[in-house]
Design a protein around this motif. Structure first.
Motif, PDB file in Angstrom:
ATOM      1  N   ARG A 160       0.806  -1.228   0.000  1.00 53.29           N
ATOM      2  CA  ARG A 160       0.000   0.000   0.000  1.00 53.29           C
ATOM      3  C   ARG A 160       0.832   1.268   0.000  1.00 53.29           C
ATOM      4  O   ARG A 160       0.297   2.342  -0.251  1.00 53.29           O
ATOM      5  CB  ARG A 160      -1.006   0.039   1.165  1.00 53.29           C
ATOM      6  CG  ARG A 160      -2.077  -1.035   1.073  1.00 53.29           C
ATOM      7  CD  ARG A 160      -3.123  -0.872   2.173  1.00 53.29           C
ATOM      8  NE  ARG A 160      -3.971   0.280   1.889  1.00 53.29           N
ATOM      9  CZ  ARG A 160      -4.905   0.733   2.734  1.00 53.29           C
ATOM     10  NH1 ARG A 160      -5.072   0.138   3.898  1.00 53.29           N
ATOM     11  NH2 ARG A 160      -5.647   1.758   2.407  1.00 53.29           N
ATOM     12  N   ASP A 161       2.136   1.186   0.267  1.00 50.46           N
ATOM     13  CA  ASP A 161       2.973   2.392   0.244  1.00 50.46           C
ATOM     14  C   ASP A 161       4.424   1.985  -0.025  1.00 50.46           C
ATOM     15  O   ASP A 161       5.335   2.330   0.718  1.00 50.46           O
ATOM     16  CB  ASP A 161       2.852   3.125   1.574  1.00 50.46           C
ATOM     17  CG  ASP A 161       3.241   4.595   1.468  1.00 50.46           C
ATOM     18  OD1 ASP A 161       3.377   5.092   0.323  1.00 50.46           O
ATOM     19  OD2 ASP A 161       3.413   5.247   2.514  1.00 50.46           O
ATOM     20  N   ALA A 162       4.625   1.247  -1.101  1.00 56.78           N
ATOM     21  CA  ALA A 162       5.914   0.597  -1.354  1.00 56.78           C
ATOM     22  C   ALA A 162       6.995   1.607  -1.721  1.00 56.78           C
ATOM     23  O   ALA A 162       6.735   2.662  -2.313  1.00 56.78           O
ATOM     24  CB  ALA A 162       5.762  -0.430  -2.472  1.00 56.78           C
ATOM     25  N   ILE A 163       8.229   1.251  -1.359  1.00 58.78           N
ATOM     26  CA  ILE A 163       9.398   2.074  -1.650  1.00 58.78           C
ATOM     27  C   ILE A 163      10.119   1.487  -2.867  1.00 58.78           C
ATOM     28  O   ILE A 163      10.404   0.285  -2.909  1.00 58.78           O
ATOM     29  CB  ILE A 163      10.336   2.131  -0.435  1.00 58.78           C
ATOM     30  CG1 ILE A 163       9.608   2.810   0.743  1.00 58.78           C
ATOM     31  CG2 ILE A 163      11.631   2.858  -0.771  1.00 58.78           C
ATOM     32  CD1 ILE A 163      10.329   2.701   2.061  1.00 58.78           C
ATOM     33  N   VAL A 164      10.418   2.321  -3.838  1.00 59.43           N
ATOM     34  CA  VAL A 164      10.996   1.870  -5.106  1.00 59.43           C
ATOM     35  C   VAL A 164      12.459   1.480  -4.930  1.00 59.43           C
ATOM     36  O   VAL A 164      13.241   2.199  -4.301  1.00 59.43           O
ATOM     37  CB  VAL A 164      10.867   2.968  -6.180  1.00 59.43           C
ATOM     38  CG1 VAL A 164      11.607   2.589  -7.458  1.00 59.43           C
ATOM     39  CG2 VAL A 164       9.403   3.256  -6.470  1.00 59.43           C
ATOM     40  N   ASN A 165      12.826   0.351  -5.505  1.00 56.63           N
ATOM     41  CA  ASN A 165      14.230  -0.035  -5.653  1.00 56.63           C
ATOM     42  C   ASN A 165      14.715   0.608  -6.951  1.00 56.63           C
ATOM     43  O   ASN A 165      14.513   0.071  -8.045  1.00 56.63           O
ATOM     44  CB  ASN A 165      14.346  -1.564  -5.711  1.00 56.63           C
ATOM     45  CG  ASN A 165      15.781  -2.043  -5.887  1.00 56.63           C
ATOM     46  OD1 ASN A 165      16.613  -1.364  -6.476  1.00 56.63           O
ATOM     47  ND2 ASN A 165      16.069  -3.231  -5.385  1.00 56.63           N
ATOM     48  N   TRP A 166      15.340   1.768  -6.824  1.00 54.76           N
ATOM     49  CA  TRP A 166      15.666   2.562  -8.005  1.00 54.76           C
ATOM     50  C   TRP A 166      16.692   1.878  -8.896  1.00 54.76           C
ATOM     51  O   TRP A 166      16.597   1.941 -10.128  1.00 54.76           O
ATOM     52  CB  TRP A 166      16.157   3.944  -7.584  1.00 54.76           C
ATOM     53  CG  TRP A 166      15.022   4.864  -7.270  1.00 54.76           C
ATOM     54  CD1 TRP A 166      14.467   5.115  -6.051  1.00 54.76           C
ATOM     55  CD2 TRP A 166      14.262   5.628  -8.214  1.00 54.76           C
ATOM     56  NE1 TRP A 166      13.424   5.985  -6.173  1.00 54.76           N
ATOM     57  CE2 TRP A 166      13.277   6.325  -7.482  1.00 54.76           C
ATOM     58  CE3 TRP A 166      14.322   5.798  -9.594  1.00 54.76           C
ATOM     59  CZ2 TRP A 166      12.357   7.180  -8.094  1.00 54.76           C
ATOM     60  CZ3 TRP A 166      13.421   6.650 -10.195  1.00 54.76           C
ATOM     61  CH2 TRP A 166      12.449   7.324  -9.459  1.00 54.76           C
ATOM     62  N   GLU A 167      17.673   1.256  -8.316  1.00 54.23           N
ATOM     63  CA  GLU A 167      18.727   0.637  -9.126  1.00 54.23           C
ATOM     64  C   GLU A 167      18.157  -0.458 -10.030  1.00 54.23           C
ATOM     65  O   GLU A 167      18.432  -0.492 -11.237  1.00 54.23           O
ATOM     66  CB  GLU A 167      19.810   0.061  -8.206  1.00 54.23           C
ATOM     67  CG  GLU A 167      21.009  -0.512  -8.966  1.00 54.23           C
ATOM     68  CD  GLU A 167      22.105  -1.027  -8.040  1.00 54.23           C
ATOM     69  OE1 GLU A 167      23.022  -1.697  -8.549  1.00 54.23           O
ATOM     70  OE2 GLU A 167      22.038  -0.776  -6.816  1.00 54.23           O
ATOM     71  N   GLN A 168      17.357  -1.341  -9.451  1.00 51.77           N
ATOM     72  CA  GLN A 168      16.785  -2.430 -10.245  1.00 51.77           C
ATOM     73  C   GLN A 168      15.763  -1.912 -11.243  1.00 51.77           C
ATOM     74  O   GLN A 168      15.692  -2.369 -12.388  1.00 51.77           O
ATOM     75  CB  GLN A 168      16.146  -3.461  -9.308  1.00 51.77           C
ATOM     76  CG  GLN A 168      15.804  -4.769 -10.008  1.00 51.77           C
ATOM     77  CD  GLN A 168      15.296  -5.816  -9.022  1.00 51.77           C
ATOM     78  OE1 GLN A 168      15.272  -5.611  -7.812  1.00 51.77           O
ATOM     79  NE2 GLN A 168      14.871  -6.949  -9.566  1.00 51.77           N
ATOM     80  N   THR A 169      14.974  -0.938 -10.801  1.00 50.75           N
ATOM     81  CA  THR A 169      13.955  -0.357 -11.682  1.00 50.75           C
ATOM     82  C   THR A 169      14.605   0.336 -12.879  1.00 50.75           C
ATOM     83  O   THR A 169      14.157   0.180 -14.030  1.00 50.75           O
ATOM     84  CB  THR A 169      13.083   0.639 -10.885  1.00 50.75           C
ATOM     85  OG1 THR A 169      12.407  -0.075  -9.837  1.00 50.75           O
ATOM     86  CG2 THR A 169      12.070   1.325 -11.776  1.00 50.75           C
ATOM     87  N   GLN A 170      15.652   1.108 -12.616  1.00 49.88           N
ATOM     88  CA  GLN A 170      16.380   1.791 -13.699  1.00 49.88           C
ATOM     89  C   GLN A 170      16.886   0.796 -14.728  1.00 49.88           C
ATOM     90  O   GLN A 170      16.742   0.983 -15.946  1.00 49.88           O
ATOM     91  CB  GLN A 170      17.560   2.573 -13.111  1.00 49.88           C
ATOM     92  CG  GLN A 170      18.537   3.133 -14.135  1.00 49.88           C
ATOM     93  CD  GLN A 170      18.034   4.386 -14.807  1.00 49.88           C
ATOM     94  OE1 GLN A 170      17.968   5.444 -14.204  1.00 49.88           O
ATOM     95  NE2 GLN A 170      17.664   4.269 -16.077  1.00 49.88           N
ATOM     96  N   GLN A 171      17.462  -0.292 -14.253  1.00 52.18           N
ATOM     97  CA  GLN A 171      17.995  -1.314 -15.147  1.00 52.18           C
ATOM     98  C   GLN A 171      16.883  -1.939 -15.990  1.00 52.18           C
ATOM     99  O   GLN A 171      17.016  -2.094 -17.216  1.00 52.18           O
ATOM    100  CB  GLN A 171      18.711  -2.391 -14.313  1.00 52.18           C
ATOM    101  CG  GLN A 171      19.510  -3.382 -15.124  1.00 52.18           C
ATOM    102  CD  GLN A 171      20.292  -4.324 -14.223  1.00 52.18           C
ATOM    103  OE1 GLN A 171      19.830  -4.717 -13.147  1.00 52.18           O
ATOM    104  NE2 GLN A 171      21.478  -4.707 -14.657  1.00 52.18           N
ATOM    105  N   ASN A 172      15.776  -2.276 -15.341  1.00 52.89           N
ATOM    106  CA  ASN A 172      14.656  -2.911 -16.054  1.00 52.89           C
ATOM    107  C   ASN A 172      14.094  -2.008 -17.146  1.00 52.89           C
ATOM    108  O   ASN A 172      13.850  -2.445 -18.280  1.00 52.89           O
ATOM    109  CB  ASN A 172      13.532  -3.259 -15.070  1.00 52.89           C
ATOM    110  CG  ASN A 172      13.912  -4.355 -14.096  1.00 52.89           C
ATOM    111  OD1 ASN A 172      14.885  -5.074 -14.298  1.00 52.89           O
ATOM    112  ND2 ASN A 172      13.137  -4.485 -13.030  1.00 52.89           N
TER     113      ASN A 172
END
Length: 418
Positions: free
Chosen positions: A155-167
């Protein structure tokens, strides 16, 4: 690439979806990634499904059928033939939803919430994608959960920026029209997470940041960002330009046109954000970018209703010091109270907060062990940026003021609900 975000109001019915298609015809659709919300009030309807699920209500099936009926009518209004593949695709999604409700073993409300509410965005984008293909506007449907990775704070998740950027940077197909969901991500076990209510704007900013996008446009049913909510204030003014810093200030205080988390990734790469009307898409709207703080320079009003004013005082008239305040904030954080205003004196401490998770009674019982607790429910918090005497009168007139706080650029007033 450009990132466009369309909210629930823009796709609430077949005419709305047809209008989104027309907007793209006018603005261009190559090198565009569309972020689309659930249709209309679907999120609210799915929240009723969740409530019925946990209450073991006999109304559960009927509430699911309501959501199904609503989307089926949109399909009937969009497609001439009832054997169009869109019908089967949406039917399968509802089968998945009903399967989850039947087989889920987790008692975790927030986990169930994310798995169920997320179906609104998945169904919405499935319908829009099929309709665009039907009209000859070929597109690539993107499951955002495969791209935006988060922790498991449902309901209020924190983004994993490194993995998200790569994807995103590796896998999004440029030169295409891409369609994806707002508000959603997934954790390391690939369970669906959500980014907080109204998180679709944030989704658009995440993609823009990771794609080094040219711009983000949020399409709304208003001409741009106004200096006040026209539901509460007459003669609201369109703001032509807002700096990142000023927009972050407005979002922090609760301006609802732009989601608070949206602006930070855009500011880091100086990606301009436009807020435009999907009714008149060729109008300039509002630009949030480098430049003057506010044009025109005028007071900006923000209203937050249904707030909670909590006042604490020491039981023995001792000072409320840093250690006490630290303990209080630890509890406010633990019980997910969103604090919008703080005021303290030698022996008292007050906060105006949003109890969006309904945890106040538990919090109150703990605070009462150390402090005298008084509170007012259902209060209104008014914030004025760049206030003047006239703007103060507009807010405080004929209202009972419970608390007032003034700084150089901002005044906040808590009043009893009127």
């Amino acid at each position: 690439m450009k990132v466009f975000k369309f909210g629930g109001a823009s796709v609430k019915d077949a005419d709305g979806i047809k209008n989104v298609y027309n907007v793209l015809q006018q603005t261009g659709h190559n090198d565009v990634l569309l972020v689309i919300s659930a249709m209309g009030k679907t999120t609210n309807a799915l929240e009723v499904v969740i409530k019925n699920y946990f209450d073991r209500s006999p109304e559960l099936q009927a509430s699911v059928q309501e959501v199904k009926k609503y989307h089926n009518q949109i399909l009937l209004d969009l497609f001439d033939e009832e054997n169009h593949p869109a019908f089967n695709a949406v039917s399968k999604l509802f089968t998945d939803l009903e399967g989850f409700l039947k087989n889920n073993k987790s008692p975790n409300y927030n986990f169930v919430y994310d798995q169920v509410v997320s179906m609104g965005e998945i169904i919405s984008t499935t319908i829009v994608s099929h309709y665009f293909n039907y009209k000859g506007l070929h597109n690539h449907w993107v499951d955002v959960r495969e791209y935006i990775k988060t922790d498991n704070t449902y309901r209020d998740a924190i983004v994993n920026w490194e993995q998200t950027q790569q994807n995103i940077s590796k896998n999004i197909k440029r030169k295409n029209l891409n369609i994806t969901q707002g508000f959603l991500g997934s954790d390391e076990n690939n369970f669906t997470t959500t980014l907080g209510r109204e998180g679709s704007d944030y989704t658009a900013a995440i993609f823009a940041y990771c794609l080094n996008a040219e711009s983000v446009t949020i399409w709304k049913d208003v001409p741009g960002v106004l200096n006040a909510d026209p539901r509460y204030f007459e003669n609201a003014i369109l703001l032509n330009q807002i700096s990142y810093r000023e927009a972050i200030e407005l979002a922090f205080y609760g301006a609802t046109v732009i989601h608070p988390k949206t602006l930070q990734p855009l500011q880091r790469k100086e990606i301009p954000l436009y807020v435009k009307s999907f009714i008149n898409p060729l109008l300039p709207g509002t630009s949030v970018s480098k430049g003057v703080d506010l044009e025109p320079h005028t007071p900006c009003y923000i209203v937050k209703k249904n707030q909670l004013l909590i006042s604490l005082s020491s039981l023995d008239f001792s000072f409320i010091m840093e250690e006490n305040i630290s303990d209080i904030f630890a509890l406010l954080h633990k019980y997910k109270m969103k604090v919008h205003l703080i005021q303290n004196s030698a022996i008292s401490f007050s906060v105006c907060a949003d109890d969006k998770f309904g945890n106040f009674n538990e919090l109150k019982s703990l605070l009462s062990k150390k402090f005298k607790v008084t509170y007012n429910e259902d209060v209104s918090l008014y914030t004025i940026r760049h206030f003047n005497d006239k703007s103060i009168d507009a807010v405080a007139k004929n209202k009972e003021v419970l608390l007032k706080q003034v700084s150089r650029e901002t005044m906040q007033v808590v009043t009893k609900a009127s």
